[in-house]
Design a protein around this motif. Structure first.
Motif, PDB file in Angstrom:
ATOM      1  N   ILE A 109     -23.375 -22.399   7.660  1.00  0.00           N
ATOM      2  CA  ILE A 109     -24.016 -21.316   6.909  1.00  0.00           C
ATOM      3  C   ILE A 109     -23.021 -20.664   5.958  1.00  0.00           C
ATOM      4  O   ILE A 109     -23.336 -20.377   4.793  1.00  0.00           O
ATOM      5  CB  ILE A 109     -24.598 -20.269   7.878  1.00  0.00           C
ATOM      6  N   PHE A 110     -21.810 -20.447   6.441  1.00  0.00           N
ATOM      7  CA  PHE A 110     -20.783 -19.779   5.646  1.00  0.00           C
ATOM      8  C   PHE A 110     -20.413 -20.601   4.410  1.00  0.00           C
ATOM      9  O   PHE A 110     -20.273 -20.052   3.305  1.00  0.00           O
ATOM     10  CB  PHE A 110     -19.552 -19.542   6.517  1.00  0.00           C
ATOM     11  N   VAL A 111     -20.263 -21.903   4.573  1.00  0.00           N
ATOM     12  CA  VAL A 111     -19.914 -22.769   3.443  1.00  0.00           C
ATOM     13  C   VAL A 111     -21.017 -22.742   2.386  1.00  0.00           C
ATOM     14  O   VAL A 111     -20.747 -22.627   1.176  1.00  0.00           O
ATOM     15  CB  VAL A 111     -19.654 -24.208   3.930  1.00  0.00           C
ATOM     16  N   ILE A 112     -22.267 -22.843   2.821  1.00  0.00           N
ATOM     17  CA  ILE A 112     -23.390 -22.794   1.876  1.00  0.00           C
ATOM     18  C   ILE A 112     -23.394 -21.468   1.119  1.00  0.00           C
ATOM     19  O   ILE A 112     -23.606 -21.425  -0.105  1.00  0.00           O
ATOM     20  CB  ILE A 112     -24.723 -22.997   2.626  1.00  0.00           C
ATOM     21  N   HIS A 113     -23.126 -20.388   1.827  1.00  0.00           N
ATOM     22  CA  HIS A 113     -23.133 -19.064   1.196  1.00  0.00           C
ATOM     23  C   HIS A 113     -21.995 -18.921   0.189  1.00  0.00           C
ATOM     24  O   HIS A 113     -22.191 -18.370  -0.908  1.00  0.00           O
ATOM     25  CB  HIS A 113     -23.015 -17.991   2.279  1.00  0.00           C
ATOM     26  N   MET A 114     -20.808 -19.418   0.532  1.00  0.00           N
ATOM     27  CA  MET A 114     -19.679 -19.333  -0.395  1.00  0.00           C
ATOM     28  C   MET A 114     -19.943 -20.149  -1.662  1.00  0.00           C
ATOM     29  O   MET A 114     -19.627 -19.712  -2.777  1.00  0.00           O
ATOM     30  CB  MET A 114     -18.400 -19.825   0.292  1.00  0.00           C
ATOM     31  N   VAL A 115     -20.522 -21.325  -1.495  1.00  0.00           N
ATOM     32  CA  VAL A 115     -20.864 -22.152  -2.661  1.00  0.00           C
ATOM     33  C   VAL A 115     -21.877 -21.425  -3.539  1.00  0.00           C
ATOM     34  O   VAL A 115     -21.765 -21.399  -4.778  1.00  0.00           O
ATOM     35  CB  VAL A 115     -21.413 -23.522  -2.208  1.00  0.00           C
ATOM     36  N   THR A 116     -22.861 -20.795  -2.914  1.00  0.00           N
ATOM     37  CA  THR A 116     -23.892 -20.063  -3.661  1.00  0.00           C
ATOM     38  C   THR A 116     -23.293 -18.910  -4.455  1.00  0.00           C
ATOM     39  O   THR A 116     -23.605 -18.723  -5.644  1.00  0.00           O
ATOM     40  CB  THR A 116     -24.961 -19.530  -2.690  1.00  0.00           C
ATOM     41  N   LEU A 117     -22.424 -18.127  -3.812  1.00  0.00           N
ATOM     42  CA  LEU A 117     -21.811 -16.992  -4.504  1.00  0.00           C
ATOM     43  C   LEU A 117     -20.903 -17.456  -5.645  1.00  0.00           C
ATOM     44  O   LEU A 117     -20.845 -16.808  -6.703  1.00  0.00           O
ATOM     45  CB  LEU A 117     -21.019 -16.139  -3.513  1.00  0.00           C
ATOM     46  N   CYS A 118     -20.203 -18.563  -5.438  1.00  0.00           N
ATOM     47  CA  CYS A 118     -19.339 -19.087  -6.511  1.00  0.00           C
ATOM     48  C   CYS A 118     -20.166 -19.524  -7.719  1.00  0.00           C
ATOM     49  O   CYS A 118     -19.800 -19.254  -8.874  1.00  0.00           O
ATOM     50  CB  CYS A 118     -18.510 -20.262  -5.986  1.00  0.00           C
ATOM     51  N   ILE A 119     -21.286 -20.200  -7.467  1.00  0.00           N
ATOM     52  CA  ILE A 119     -22.162 -20.603  -8.576  1.00  0.00           C
ATOM     53  C   ILE A 119     -22.691 -19.378  -9.301  1.00  0.00           C
ATOM     54  O   ILE A 119     -22.732 -19.330 -10.545  1.00  0.00           O
ATOM     55  CB  ILE A 119     -23.328 -21.466  -8.046  1.00  0.00           C
ATOM     56  N   LEU A 120     -23.089 -18.368  -8.530  1.00  0.00           N
ATOM     57  CA  LEU A 120     -23.636 -17.148  -9.124  1.00  0.00           C
ATOM     58  C   LEU A 120     -22.602 -16.443  -9.992  1.00  0.00           C
ATOM     59  O   LEU A 120     -22.890 -16.069 -11.144  1.00  0.00           O
ATOM     60  CB  LEU A 120     -24.124 -16.214  -8.016  1.00  0.00           C
ATOM     61  N   VAL A 121     -21.388 -16.264  -9.469  1.00  0.00           N
ATOM     62  CA  VAL A 121     -20.367 -15.496 -10.187  1.00  0.00           C
ATOM     63  C   VAL A 121     -19.812 -16.279 -11.376  1.00  0.00           C
ATOM     64  O   VAL A 121     -19.824 -15.796 -12.522  1.00  0.00           O
ATOM     65  CB  VAL A 121     -19.229 -15.089  -9.224  1.00  0.00           C
ATOM     66  N   PHE A 122     -19.322 -17.489 -11.123  1.00  0.00           N
ATOM     67  CA  PHE A 122     -18.707 -18.255 -12.212  1.00  0.00           C
ATOM     68  C   PHE A 122     -19.741 -18.688 -13.242  1.00  0.00           C
ATOM     69  O   PHE A 122     -19.500 -18.611 -14.460  1.00  0.00           O
ATOM     70  CB  PHE A 122     -17.973 -19.471 -11.642  1.00  0.00           C
ATOM     71  N   GLY A 123     -20.902 -19.138 -12.760  1.00  0.00           N
ATOM     72  CA  GLY A 123     -21.955 -19.527 -13.694  1.00  0.00           C
ATOM     73  C   GLY A 123     -22.489 -18.345 -14.470  1.00  0.00           C
ATOM     74  O   GLY A 123     -22.747 -18.441 -15.683  1.00  0.00           O
ATOM     75  N   GLY A 124     -22.656 -17.212 -13.787  1.00  0.00           N
ATOM     76  CA  GLY A 124     -23.187 -16.027 -14.447  1.00  0.00           C
ATOM     77  C   GLY A 124     -22.272 -15.510 -15.539  1.00  0.00           C
ATOM     78  O   GLY A 124     -22.715 -15.245 -16.673  1.00  0.00           O
ATOM     79  N   PHE A 125     -20.979 -15.369 -15.237  1.00  0.00           N
ATOM     80  CA  PHE A 125     -20.043 -14.890 -16.254  1.00  0.00           C
ATOM     81  C   PHE A 125     -19.844 -15.925 -17.360  1.00  0.00           C
ATOM     82  O   PHE A 125     -19.670 -15.571 -18.532  1.00  0.00           O
ATOM     83  CB  PHE A 125     -18.702 -14.535 -15.611  1.00  0.00           C
TER      84      PHE A 125
END
Length: 715
Positions: free
Chosen positions: A258-274
């Motif tokens: 669960i933690f790995v999936i969540h970290m990948v999701t947050l990275c996509i959100l932050v790096f992709g968003g900016f």
């Protein structure tokens, strides 16, 4: 000595005279012959090799029944008693225990239940799911309080968390035992005060599990409208109960995924968003947010327009302060690692603190800024826990919106798992210390898990969720007060550790100024949350009172039974036989409660020093039996004063039996382990005064944790 009591119904209050004996666990051919206070010099021989964990002399739990049947001839049985015809206590009178030529005993920690130790990644995952799940609602709640200054408030919280990284690290280094704030306060203050921290922590875990489970199923309901959120939450709580029954290693694997999936999701959100934001060069929304432009956007039925939001029209300091109070709830879960520290491999605990701090410091402020880049401030404040889903929809479209929802379901479910792990570690420790019923420490022989604690947590959470009828808004306030209260008590415990236990060795040290700043920050955050919603104290008071009541009943159960005994003798006036039978039954129950022996390792024979230890034991432990043990490695050392002083104190406390045992050996973890096995006294009932670097033969090799649970009780 005044030990006799004319009324046989009250004989349970007078356990008899103490004794003096010698225990030789050193090298050599012959054991050391000792003398008993009753003048009988016949000794029973007992060797360390003859003692196993299945021996009747070994108590495998803390509900040790020290009452001995008259037909049982124990080699450790007392030969006399001043209790008339009552059953005598198992004592240390007139025995010679020969442990010569034995190997060093392997030290076992009191909280370990035989489970496999987990490493840095799994431990971080268990805690990280809790602390990172808070970002789903922190971005919105912080913006609701701080408006456009939310990223600043979130950044200040990261600085506070850095201080607590050191605070928690120092405590875990000096006292590497389960229990968190309860553990540090137990070793620096009274047991009753430590139980306050335990009650707050338990409330926090229960509220976290219920709120997170309900929120997870609420997210899932947005994808599957036919889902019954109430029963889905109950099923989710039951699923994680079953997972914990399988063992912490299996639970950690699920948490890690669960933690790995969540970290990948947050990275996509932050790096992709900016990345997309700077690529498009559309600064309109961000500029409008910082110029306080009131956007023309649709407002839902349960939402407030921008000019009626909490932050609207307030100055910089006002927004920053109340935003800080809301943002403090974004680091819930940071305390969890300290409640299962014994299940972690050596050196893992400070790494989990570092990892959690780094994750929060990186993601929380950046997501706060990213939200202001894509969404109007008013929309963020009204979004509640749905803010990341709206942000994902604005950045990548519907597909990522659904991805965020699925991720929210997973990570909020992981937060439920974290609550189970933390609650089990804390309650097991409290049960070992007899603050909670003893059946809770029973271990499943197949999976080595504490099944009763897990089942109890499931029942508490499920019943609480049913009582509030699925409406968890009241629990959120309870959650806020209890979590911040635990952090504050941890800072206080750290200061007491520095003052009272300064000689304990530790690998991490937090400066005084850092601890004070951390305590002040938590206090300010607590005040901010109470001012925002004063009603949370009412609900918190209800839950806290119930929890502390259960704990206090356990502390005072012997006294309560004495009250019952007193009134039973008045009420049952018509039948002397029934009155006597009830009195004997209650007396035996009280005797069983008080018969757990307490060991105090004394480094010197000073009467005031010994008396201080006995007073602590009398006020904090339910016992009428104290064994004072002195370890020495010089056969020429005179210990006559020791025997005389202990005999004097034995006469001063007619309701406490005080034994004196001389041990010819160095005071080492192996020595303590052997004594624990021979006497059948768990190490959490073995106390020492806070040792110096070198106190006679008592030398602390690394930290108090090396002794597997021995407690410090005096300054």
């Amino acid at each position: 000595m005044g030990r006799s009591e004319s009324d046989p119904l009250l004989e349970f209050m007078y356990p008899g005279h103490g004794s003096s004996s010698i225990l030789d666990i050193g090298q050599g051919e012959n054991g050391i012959v000792g003398s008993s206070s009753n003048g009988n010099n016949s000794f029973n021989s007992l060797t360390y090799q003859n003692i196993s964990e299945n021996s009747p002399l070994i108590r495998n739990n803390n509900s040790a029944n020290s009452l001995v049947d008259h037909n049982y001839n124990s080699p450790l049985s007392s030969t006399s008693s001043s209790c008339g015809k009552s059953e005598i206590l198992v004592g240390t009178t007139n025995e010679k225990m020969d442990l010569t030529g034995t190997e060093e005993a392997k030290v076992k920690k009191i909280g370990g239940s035989g489970e496999h130790k987990i490493g840095q990644l799994f431990a971080t995952a268990i805690c990280g799911n809790d602390i990172t799940s808070s970002i789903f609602y922190t971005a919105s709640s912080c913006t609701l309080s701080a408006g456009k200054y939310a990223p600043i408030s979130l950044s200040i919280v990261c600085l506070v968390l850095y201080l607590f990284r050191k605070i928690y690290g120092e405590v875990g280094s000096a006292l590497p035992l389960n229990g968190g704030a309860y553990n540090v306060l137990l070793n620096t203050t009274s047991k009753q005060f430590a139980s306050v921290a335990a009650a707050l922590t338990m409330i926090s875990y229960v509220a976290t599990a219920v709120v997170s489970g309900s929120s997870a199923m609420g997210y899932l309901h947005s994808l599957w409208e036919g889902l019954d959120v109430f029963w889905a939450t109950i099923i989710l709580l039951g699923f994680f109960a079953l997972l914990n029954l399988m063992g912490i290693t299996e639970s950690a694997v699920v948490a890690f995924i669960i933690f790995v999936i969540h970290m990948v999701t947050l990275c996509i959100l932050v790096f992709g968003g900016f990345g997309l934001y700077f690529y498009k060069h559309d600064w309109t929304i961000l500029i409008n947010n910082y110029q306080d432009v009131n956007p023309d956007i649709p407002i839902g039925p349960d939402q407030l327009p921008c000019d009626r939001q909490f932050y609207w029209g307030q100055d910089f300091a006002y927004c920053i302060y109340f935003g800080f109070g809301s943002a403090m709830l974004g680091v819930t879960g940071f305390e969890t690692s300290s409640n299962f520290i014994e299940q972690q491999k050596k050196g893992v605990f400070p790494k989990t603190l570092r990892n959690m701090w780094a994750i929060v410091t990186f993601f929380n402020p950046l997501i706060g800024v990213l939200a202001l880049c894509y969404l109007p401030t008013c929309s963020i404040a009204n979004a509640n826990s749905d803010v990341l889903a709206q942000l994902a929809d604005r950045i990548f479209g519907k597909w990522f919106h659904y991805w965020i929802i699925i991720d929210a379901v997973l990570v909020l479910s992981g937060s439920v798992l974290t609550s189970y792990v933390g609650f089990v570690g804390l309650v097991r420790r409290m049960a070992l210390d007899r603050c909670l019923p003893q059946f809770l420490i029973n271990v499943n022989p197949l999976r080595k898990t504490c099944h009763w604690i897990i089942i109890l947590f499931f029942l508490i959470c499920s019943s609480l969720f049913a009582i509030v009828k699925g409406q968890t808004s009241t629990l959120e306030g309870v959650y806020a007060v209890s979590f911040l209260g635990v952090m504050g008590l941890f800072a206080i415990g750290n200061m007491l550790l520095k003052y009272k236990r300064s000689s304990l060795r530790r690998e991490i040290k937090s400066p005084w100024i850092g601890v004070l700043l951390g305590l002040v920050a938590v206090f300010l955050g607590l005040i901010a949350n109470i001012i925002r919603n004063t009603s949370i104290m009412f609900y918190f008071g209800i839950y806290f009172s119930i929890t502390i009541f259960v704990i206090m009943v356990m502390f005072t159960r012997a006294r309560l039974l004495k009250v019952v005994l007193f009134f039973s003798q008045i009420v049952i006036w018509w039948s002397p036989q029934l009155k006597a039978r009830v009195a004997r039954s209650i007396g035996d129950s009280i005797k069983k409660i008080n018969s757990q022996p307490i060991v105090f390792f004394a480094a010197k024979d000073d009467t005031a020093y010994l008396n201080k230890a006995i007073l602590y034991i009398r006020d904090n432990e339910q016992t009428n039996w104290v064994k004072i043990i002195h370890c020495y490695d010089d056969q020429g050392e005179s210990i006559d004063n020791f025997s005389q002083n202990v005999e004097f104190l034995d006469g001063c406390y007619p309701k406490i039996r005080i034994d004196f045992i001389k041990v010819f050996a160095d005071f080492t973890p192996s020595t303590v382990e052997k004594i624990s096995i021979i006497l059948g006294v768990p190490k959490n009932f073995m106390f020492i005064a806070c040792p110096k670097e070198h106190t006679g033969s008592m030398v602390i090799p690394l930290s108090l944790g090396d002794f597997g649970g021995v407690r410090c009780i005096t300054h």
